[in-house]
Design a protein around this motif. Structure first.
Motif, short mmCIF file in Angstrom:
data_model
loop_
_atom_site.label_atom_id
_atom_site.label_comp_id
_atom_site.label_asym_id
_atom_site.label_seq_id
_atom_site.Cartn_x
_atom_site.Cartn_y
_atom_site.Cartn_z
N PHE A 1 0.92 -1.20 -0.04
CA PHE A 1 -0.20 -0.14 0.12
C PHE A 1 0.80 1.09 0.01
N PRO A 2 0.83 2.21 -1.10
CA PRO A 2 1.73 3.13 -1.25
C PRO A 2 1.55 4.12 -0.33
N TRP A 3 0.37 4.26 0.33
CA TRP A 3 0.00 5.35 1.42
C TRP A 3 0.59 4.90 2.82
N LEU A 4 1.01 3.87 3.13
CA LEU A 4 1.28 3.05 4.39
C LEU A 4 2.78 3.00 4.51
N THR A 5 3.27 3.27 5.83
CA THR A 5 4.89 3.12 5.72
C THR A 5 5.20 1.54 5.91
N VAL A 6 6.32 1.36 5.75
CA VAL A 6 6.98 0.17 5.92
C VAL A 6 6.44 -0.80 7.04
N ALA A 7 6.38 -0.28 8.31
CA ALA A 7 5.78 -0.92 9.61
C ALA A 7 4.24 -0.97 9.28
N GLN A 8 3.57 -0.04 9.00
CA GLN A 8 2.11 -0.24 8.67
C GLN A 8 1.90 -1.16 7.73
N ASN A 9 2.59 -1.19 6.59
CA ASN A 9 2.32 -2.49 5.42
C ASN A 9 2.40 -3.77 6.32
N ILE A 10 3.73 -3.98 6.84
CA ILE A 10 3.71 -5.26 7.71
C ILE A 10 2.87 -5.52 8.62
N GLY A 11 2.32 -4.46 9.32
CA GLY A 11 1.12 -4.63 10.44
C GLY A 11 -0.01 -4.85 9.90
N TYR A 12 -0.36 -4.79 8.69
CA TYR A 12 -1.74 -4.48 8.18
C TYR A 12 -2.69 -5.57 8.37
N GLY A 13 -2.07 -6.73 8.02
CA GLY A 13 -3.02 -8.00 8.39
C GLY A 13 -3.04 -8.30 9.92
N LEU A 14 -2.25 -7.66 10.69
CA LEU A 14 -2.37 -7.76 12.29
C LEU A 14 -3.40 -6.74 12.62
N LYS A 15 -3.69 -5.69 11.87
CA LYS A 15 -4.69 -4.73 12.25
C LYS A 15 -5.95 -5.25 12.00
N LEU A 16 -6.08 -5.86 10.83
CA LEU A 16 -7.35 -6.63 10.27
C LEU A 16 -7.80 -7.51 11.35
#
Length: 257
Positions: free
Chosen positions: A90-105
């Motif tokens: 996701f270009p609008w998310l940082t590296v950390a946010q991309n890695i944690g995206y599934g965990l957030k879901l």
């Protein structure tokens, strides 16, 4: 070897077209055992990606089954992580946010989420890029983020679809060594598809060779090479002998019958 972690049983896939049905996969059978690194190699158009998408639960088979720990796969699941050739970040998310995206879901508590993201940032060597955005990363770094994102969900099997196909030759070799080191560190079970014979031999413990039209498993080849591997291994007689065997298997026509 006990029960396979992932098994494919008598799997067939036919796509319906206006002219006539197109048989893409025919009677595919394979086993992936816990902590194995297995590659499926075959020419472009042999149905490798279709097979991986069926294993991931993204595409239904026409007949046959995919089994995880003996249980039939009914669709996508957290037990299978998927890494594509395109980075799909996701270009609008940082590296950390991309890695944690599934965990957030998954609604994982924030402290646990931060801890797991930090761990996988360290595993893939990108801790200092935690706040960077994908556009600021090289191709190899983007793919490391994609791999970390898949691993952060702690899947039972990591599925990789030509993950280094878009990279230049030097970066591709660096990523091959990176993934091999990562596998030795995590011992996640890996099923990867590629058309690159050297890549398949260098990374895996076993190779399934596919033929095309329709896609079938033509041969299973064990890779009797040291567990600890570096790029110099590709120049050894043992490596070249296996490469010769795989290339000849891919080249020869499937015998009728």
């Amino acid at each position: 070897m006990g029960q396979p972690k992932l098994a494919v049983r008598h799997l067939n896939k036919t796509f319906q077209s206006q002219r006539r049905p197109l048989v893409v996969l025919q009677d595919i059978n394979l086993n992936i055992y816990p902590n194995e690194f297995v590659c499926i190699v075959g020419k472009s158009g042999c149905g490798k990606s279709t097979l991986l998408n069926i294993v991931a639960g993204l595409v239904p088979p026409t007949s046959g089954q995919v089994l995880m720990d003996g249980v039939a796969v009914q669709g996508p699941g957290r037990d299978r992580g998927l890494v594509f050739q395109s980075y799909t970040l996701f270009p609008w998310l940082t590296v950390a946010q991309n890695i944690g995206y599934g965990l957030k879901l998954q609604r994982l508590p924030k402290p646990e989420r931060r801890q797991r993201v930090a761990y996988y940032l360290d595993v893939v060597g990108l801790t200092q890029f935690a706040k960077a955005y994908p556009k600021q990363l090289s191709g190899g770094m983007k793919q490391r983020v994609a791999i970390a994102r898949a691993l952060a969900n702690e899947p039972d099997v990591l599925l990789m679809d030509e993950p280094f196909g878009a990279l230049d030759a030097q970066t591709k070799e660096q990523m091959q060594q990176f993934v091999l080191n990562l596998w030795e560190q995590t011992h996640v079970t890996v099923l990867m598809i590629t058309h690159d014979v050297e890549e398949a031999i260098f990374l895996s413990q076993r190779i399934y060779v596919m033929s095309a039209h329709p896609g079938q498993i033509k041969a299973e080849i064990g890779i009797d090479l040291p567990t600890q591997r570096d790029m110099e291994l590709k120049l050894t007689p043992e490596f070249l002998q296996i490469k010769r065997q795989v290339v000849h298997t891919m080249r020869d026509r499937l015998e009728p019958g």
